[in-house]
Enzyme design. Structure first.
Site, PDB file in Angstrom:
ATOM      1  CG  HIS A 193      19.529  16.231 -30.665  1.00 47.35           C
ATOM      2  ND1 HIS A 193      19.125  17.327 -29.945  1.00 47.35           N
ATOM      3  CD2 HIS A 193      19.391  15.176 -29.828  1.00 47.35           C
ATOM      4  CE1 HIS A 193      18.775  16.956 -28.727  1.00 47.35           C
ATOM      5  NE2 HIS A 193      18.913  15.658 -28.627  1.00 47.35           N
ATOM      6  CG  HIS A 219      17.719  12.123 -28.820  1.00 51.52           C
ATOM      7  ND1 HIS A 219      18.748  12.501 -27.993  1.00 51.52           N
ATOM      8  CD2 HIS A 219      18.114  10.953 -29.405  1.00 51.52           C
ATOM      9  CE1 HIS A 219      19.730  11.601 -28.067  1.00 51.52           C
ATOM     10  NE2 HIS A 219      19.369  10.664 -28.921  1.00 51.52           N
ATOM     11  CG  ASP A 222      13.719  14.545 -25.555  1.00 49.88           C
ATOM     12  OD1 ASP A 222      14.371  13.934 -26.423  1.00 49.88           O
ATOM     13  OD2 ASP A 222      14.259  15.145 -24.598  1.00 49.88           O
ATOM     14  CG  HIS A 223      15.323  17.496 -28.506  1.00 42.36           C
ATOM     15  ND1 HIS A 223      15.956  18.630 -28.049  1.00 42.36           N
ATOM     16  CD2 HIS A 223      15.516  16.554 -27.548  1.00 42.36           C
ATOM     17  CE1 HIS A 223      16.515  18.379 -26.869  1.00 42.36           C
ATOM     18  NE2 HIS A 223      16.264  17.125 -26.556  1.00 42.36           N
ATOM     19  CG  HIS A 278      23.192  14.379 -26.911  1.00 46.87           C
ATOM     20  ND1 HIS A 278      22.982  13.684 -25.741  1.00 46.87           N
ATOM     21  CD2 HIS A 278      21.964  14.581 -27.452  1.00 46.87           C
ATOM     22  CE1 HIS A 278      21.675  13.483 -25.584  1.00 46.87           C
ATOM     23  NE2 HIS A 278      21.038  14.010 -26.607  1.00 46.87           N
ATOM     24  CG  ASP A 334      19.460  17.192 -25.236  1.00 45.97           C
ATOM     25  OD1 ASP A 334      18.914  18.213 -24.762  1.00 45.97           O
ATOM     26  OD2 ASP A 334      18.849  16.117 -25.390  1.00 45.97           O
ATOM     27  CG  HIS A 365      16.795  18.123 -21.058  1.00 50.19           C
ATOM     28  ND1 HIS A 365      15.658  17.367 -20.872  1.00 50.19           N
ATOM     29  CD2 HIS A 365      17.295  17.772 -22.259  1.00 50.19           C
ATOM     30  CE1 HIS A 365      15.488  16.571 -21.916  1.00 50.19           C
ATOM     31  NE2 HIS A 365      16.459  16.804 -22.789  1.00 50.19           N
TER      32      HIS A 365
HETATM   33 ZN   LIG Z   1      18.936  14.385 -26.847  1.00 51.17          ZN
END
Ligand SMILES: [Zn+2]
Length: 256
Positions: free
Chosen positions: A55, A57, A59-60, A113, A130, A168
């Site tokens: 996805h 985001h 941090d990905h 999410h 996530d 995570h």
């Molecule tokens: Zn995420």
């Protein structure tokens, strides 16, 4: 698949960038940062051939352009303009081949999410981004409860012997919440001891067996009368449907 090794590359506070390799070629999932991946590849003398994105985001995905520029590797991702890079879009029912590692994955769409979130799975592993965490699930940033629950239903139908690779290290805090709702749940109590010991030795709590999550993760147990009763007591209300159960559980976790 027996010769494939899978390791977590820690990033930021609590992200894991999973790397799969056969001592020659490597694939990474959700590289939110390129530096720790570069370090790992150099230290183990590996060639990066593919990147899988779950996805959009930051941090990905923030490491993907740098890695793609350095390695010219193919990047699989859901169709979403918010993801940078030169992407090979994938969607539900697609199969992707990673010939250098002699493995393949199927794609499932799991909105909730985020709306374009996807997961990758095969006979042995589930890379769920996530969407699912051990004893928890992602925050519902873009989706609706019915939609997120439907996504989790897809995961519930996968083979229970899959190893689940979440992105995570949230297991202990998820256990705190789950035990707050179900203080008498012995499975959760036992898992908390195991995970606490692992984390004290700085070991990841992941991957986890999908079977464990089916038995213990409250977000996968919205049909379970025991969970529903415990949540009713906690919230002092009467929940009737699995969708309400999921929505109330998610909201209670957000406020925990
Ligand atoms: Zn995420």
């Amino acid at each position: 698949m027996m010769s494939i090794k899978i390791f977590p590359i820690p990033a930021f506070d609590d992200n894991y960038i999973w790397i799969l390799h056969n001592d020659e070629y490597a694939v990474v999932v959700d590289p939110g940062s390129s530096a720790p991946v570069d370090q790992y590849l150099a230290a183990h003398n590996l060639t990066l051939t593919h990147i899988l994105i779950t996805h959009h985001h930051w941090d990905h995905v923030n490491g993907l352009e740098s890695l793609q520029a350095d390695w010219g590797c193919q990047v699989f991702a859901p169709k979403d303009d918010r993801i940078p890079g030169d992407l090979a879009y994938v969607q539900e029912h697609d199969s992707i081949q990673l010939p250098e590692l002699d493995i393949n994955f199927k794609v499932i769409e799991t909105p909730g999410h985020t709306l374009s979130h996807i997961c990758y799975f095969n006979d042995a592993w589930l890379f769920c981004g996530d969407t699912l965490f051990s004893i928890g699930c992602g925050r519902m940033f873009e989706g609706q409860p019915a939609q997120y629950l439907n996504s989790l239903e897809k995961i519930r139908k996968l083979p229970p012997n899959l190893q689940v690779y979440c992105t995570h290290e949230y297991t202990l805090s998820n256990l705190e919440f789950a035990l707050h709702i179900e203080p008498e749940n012995q499975g959760l109590q036992k898992l908390k001891k195991t995970v606490t010991a692992k984390r004290k030795m700085n070991q990841p709590s992941l991957p986890v067996l999908l079977q464990q999550e089916l038995c213990l993760n409250p977000f996968l147990r919205t049909n379970d009368p025991e969970l529903k009763n415990a949540l009713n007591q906690y919230l002092n209300k009467t929940i009737t449907s699995p969708i309400d159960c999921f929505a109330d559980l998610r909201q209670a976790k957000d406020q925990f």
